[in-house]
Write a protein that holds these residues in place. Structure first.
Motif, mmCIF file in Angstrom:
data_model
loop_
_atom_site.group_PDB
_atom_site.id
_atom_site.type_symbol
_atom_site.label_atom_id
_atom_site.label_comp_id
_atom_site.label_asym_id
_atom_site.label_seq_id
_atom_site.Cartn_x
_atom_site.Cartn_y
_atom_site.Cartn_z
ATOM 1 N N ARG A 93 0.846 -1.209 0.000
ATOM 2 C CA ARG A 93 0.000 0.000 0.000
ATOM 3 C C ARG A 93 0.875 1.251 0.000
ATOM 4 N NH1 ARG A 93 -3.334 -2.229 3.733
ATOM 5 N NH2 ARG A 93 -3.124 -0.499 5.185
ATOM 6 N N ASP A 119 1.112 4.009 -3.222
ATOM 7 C CA ASP A 119 0.991 5.456 -3.032
ATOM 8 C C ASP A 119 2.227 6.170 -3.586
ATOM 9 O OD1 ASP A 119 0.177 7.940 -2.236
ATOM 10 O OD2 ASP A 119 0.566 7.642 -0.102
ATOM 11 N N ILE A 153 -1.725 6.046 -5.616
ATOM 12 C CA ILE A 153 -2.993 5.408 -5.256
ATOM 13 C C ILE A 153 -2.996 5.177 -3.750
ATOM 14 C CG2 ILE A 153 -4.387 3.303 -5.497
ATOM 15 C CD1 ILE A 153 -3.365 3.119 -8.365
ATOM 16 N N LEU A 170 -4.645 3.374 -1.308
ATOM 17 C CA LEU A 170 -5.600 2.281 -1.194
ATOM 18 C C LEU A 170 -5.980 2.071 0.273
ATOM 19 C CD1 LEU A 170 -6.722 0.634 -3.522
ATOM 20 C CD2 LEU A 170 -5.111 -1.175 -2.928
ATOM 21 N N SER A 171 -7.267 1.964 0.509
ATOM 22 C CA SER A 171 -7.764 1.770 1.864
ATOM 23 C C SER A 171 -7.298 0.425 2.425
ATOM 24 C CB SER A 171 -9.292 1.830 1.842
ATOM 25 O OG SER A 171 -9.805 1.420 3.079
ATOM 26 N N ALA A 189 -11.258 -0.878 -0.487
ATOM 27 C CA ALA A 189 -10.201 -1.096 -1.486
ATOM 28 C C ALA A 189 -10.782 -1.750 -2.739
ATOM 29 C CB ALA A 189 -9.099 -1.968 -0.884
ATOM 30 N N GLN A 202 -12.425 0.980 -4.657
ATOM 31 C CA GLN A 202 -11.435 1.868 -5.294
ATOM 32 C C GLN A 202 -10.884 1.246 -6.584
ATOM 33 O OE1 GLN A 202 -9.171 2.320 -1.434
ATOM 34 N NE2 GLN A 202 -8.633 4.270 -2.355
ATOM 35 N N LEU A 203 -10.468 -0.032 -6.490
ATOM 36 C CA LEU A 203 -9.875 -0.676 -7.671
ATOM 37 C C LEU A 203 -10.937 -0.946 -8.745
ATOM 38 C CD1 LEU A 203 -7.331 -3.154 -6.036
ATOM 39 C CD2 LEU A 203 -6.847 -1.006 -7.212
#
Ligand SMILES: Cc1cc2nc3c(=O)[nH]c(=O)nc-3n(C[C@H](O)[C@H](O)[C@H](O)COP(=O)(O)O)c2cc1C
Length: 207
Positions: A44, A48, A53, A55-56, A62, A65-66
């Motif tokens: 993760r 970033d 990105i 990502l939770s 997540a 998001q994806l």
């Protein structure tokens, strides 16, 4: 008739090379595969750092998001948290037979070689090995130490495919995307998935 082609497990670990994994996910989704996604904590951070990105850590968020990022259909992408031992990838009775760890850190190579199974990524890889499925690791580190090489040799001898993130230049890449596609194309070849991402050796223009 099944809604999607058979599920493939795609795990992101904390090696550099997030764009490879993201592009592989994008292509698999576009080809209508269902993809079970595993993401280590370090991955993760890398997502970033390299691809902006955030990502939770929550698997539902997540997944959303994806799914939004790659215009996936509902249920097509499923992210499973690192402690979700009740997910299909955690058991030989339900896990997909194909799994790719892309990118794969030296740490994850080591944990998989030792059968640590300490998080869901490691457990899922252990399951694929024990069920004699297809496991592809895309390690990225340089240089490799003897520890890394010994771990990779052990895994290779178990039938795991070691496919280092080492794109070629003989197709004269014009962009980073071309280099990424070189690697993703080779991974798809090994998964036996037809694609048109790159020209095949011997079938392109003659130089
Ligand atoms: C931005 C970033 C880049 C990294 N690149 C690499 C790398 O290329 N190869 C590697 O083996 N580890 C790399 N690491 C270190 C791993 O993330 C770290 O060893 C981590 O513990 C691996 O855990 P995981 O395998 O559970 O993801 C990187 C870490 C960060 C934050």
């Amino acid at each position: 008739m099944d809604k999607f082609k058979p599920a493939i497990t795609l795990a992101f670990s904390g090696a550099s090379g997030a764009p490879y994994g993201l592009r592989l996910l994008e292509v698999l989704v576009a080809m209508n595969y269902q993809v079970f996604v595993l993401i280590s904590s370090a991955a993760r951070v890398v997502l970033d750092t390299e691809s902006n990105i955030k990502l939770s850590g929550n698997e539902q968020k997540a997944t959303e998001q994806l799914s939004t990022l790659f215009s996936a259909k509902p249920e097509q992408i499923k992210v499973f948290g690192k402690d979700n031992w009740f997910s299909p990838v955690a058991s030989g009775s339900a896990a997909p037979k194909k799994m790719v760890v892309c990118p794969c850190s030296a740490g994850s190579v080591s944990a998989i070689a030792m059968g640590a199974s300490d998080n869901l990524l490691e457990r899922a890889a252990d399951v694929v090995i024990k069920e004699r499925g297809q496991l592809i690791l895309v390690p990225r580190e340089t240089p490799f130490s003897s520890i890394h090489l010994e771990n990779m040799l052990k895994l290779s001898q178990l039938g795991v495919t070691i496919m280092p993130a080492a794109p070629g230049f003989y197709h004269q890449p014009a962009s980073i995307a071309d280099l990424v596609d070189f690697m993703v194309a080779r991974i798809l070849d090994h998964l036996n998935i037809e694609h048109t991402l790159t020209k095949r050796w011997g079938y392109g223009e003659q130089h």
